[in-house]
Design a protein around this motif. Structure first.
Motif, PDB file in Angstrom:
ATOM      1  N   SER A   2       0.825  -1.202   0.000  1.00  0.00           N
ATOM      2  CA  SER A   2       0.000   0.000   0.000  1.00  0.00           C
ATOM      3  C   SER A   2       0.863   1.256   0.000  1.00  0.00           C
ATOM      4  O   SER A   2       1.965   1.277   0.543  1.00  0.00           O
ATOM      5  CB  SER A   2      -0.900   0.026   1.239  1.00  0.00           C
ATOM      6  N   ARG A   3       0.334   2.278  -0.596  1.00  0.00           N
ATOM      7  CA  ARG A   3       0.991   3.587  -0.598  1.00  0.00           C
ATOM      8  C   ARG A   3       0.624   4.303   0.698  1.00  0.00           C
ATOM      9  O   ARG A   3      -0.487   4.145   1.206  1.00  0.00           O
ATOM     10  CB  ARG A   3       0.494   4.366  -1.805  1.00  0.00           C
ATOM     11  N   GLU A   5       0.359   8.119   2.470  1.00  0.00           N
ATOM     12  CA  GLU A   5       0.349   9.571   2.300  1.00  0.00           C
ATOM     13  C   GLU A   5       0.173  10.220   3.660  1.00  0.00           C
ATOM     14  O   GLU A   5      -0.728   9.831   4.419  1.00  0.00           O
ATOM     15  CB  GLU A   5      -0.821   9.993   1.397  1.00  0.00           C
ATOM     16  N   ALA A  44       2.215  -0.018   5.228  1.00  0.00           N
ATOM     17  CA  ALA A  44       2.378  -0.325   3.804  1.00  0.00           C
ATOM     18  C   ALA A  44       2.112  -1.802   3.523  1.00  0.00           C
ATOM     19  O   ALA A  44       1.592  -2.156   2.473  1.00  0.00           O
ATOM     20  CB  ALA A  44       3.778   0.058   3.340  1.00  0.00           C
ATOM     21  N   THR A  81      -4.322   2.919  -0.666  1.00  0.00           N
ATOM     22  CA  THR A  81      -3.562   4.018  -0.072  1.00  0.00           C
ATOM     23  C   THR A  81      -3.976   4.244   1.372  1.00  0.00           C
ATOM     24  O   THR A  81      -5.168   4.236   1.691  1.00  0.00           O
ATOM     25  CB  THR A  81      -3.758   5.319  -0.884  1.00  0.00           C
TER      26      THR A  81
END
Length: 97
Positions: A2-3, A5, A44, A81
């Motif tokens: 996973s991203r 942010e 992540a 995300t």
């Protein structure tokens, strides 16, 4: 994987945490921030590891006692995300030690 942010406000959270650590003359405050970032990076590979919170958010508990923090985040599966929204000390977040 996973991203991840970070919301802009998380930078303010880190500054507040560093100010608090400096006020109490905690040794090696950069290490504390590094530990928080390393814990967030776990998301992540395991974005659902945090406990459920309100409004489809989750809380990642990091450390404990005076080293304890909570990262509030939301995982959006459709875009894989993790959005980290805030980081607070556990006591600051209202958790009893």
């Amino acid at each position: 994987m996973s991203r991840i942010e970070l919301a802009v406000e998380v930078g303010d959270d880190f500054e507040r945490i560093l100010d608090h650590l400096a006020q109490y003359q905690v040794e090696n405050p950069a290490l504390r921030i590094r530990e928080i970032i390393e814990a967030i990076n776990v998301l992540a590979h395991n974005p659902l590891i945090g406990r459920p919170a309100n409004n489809d958010k989750r809380e990642l508990v990091i450390g404990r006692s005076s080293h304890g923090y909570v990262a509030l985040y939301r995982y959006v599966v459709e875009i894989d995300t993790v959005f980290v929204l805030a980081v607070r000390g556990q006591q600051e977040a209202g958790y009893v030690q």
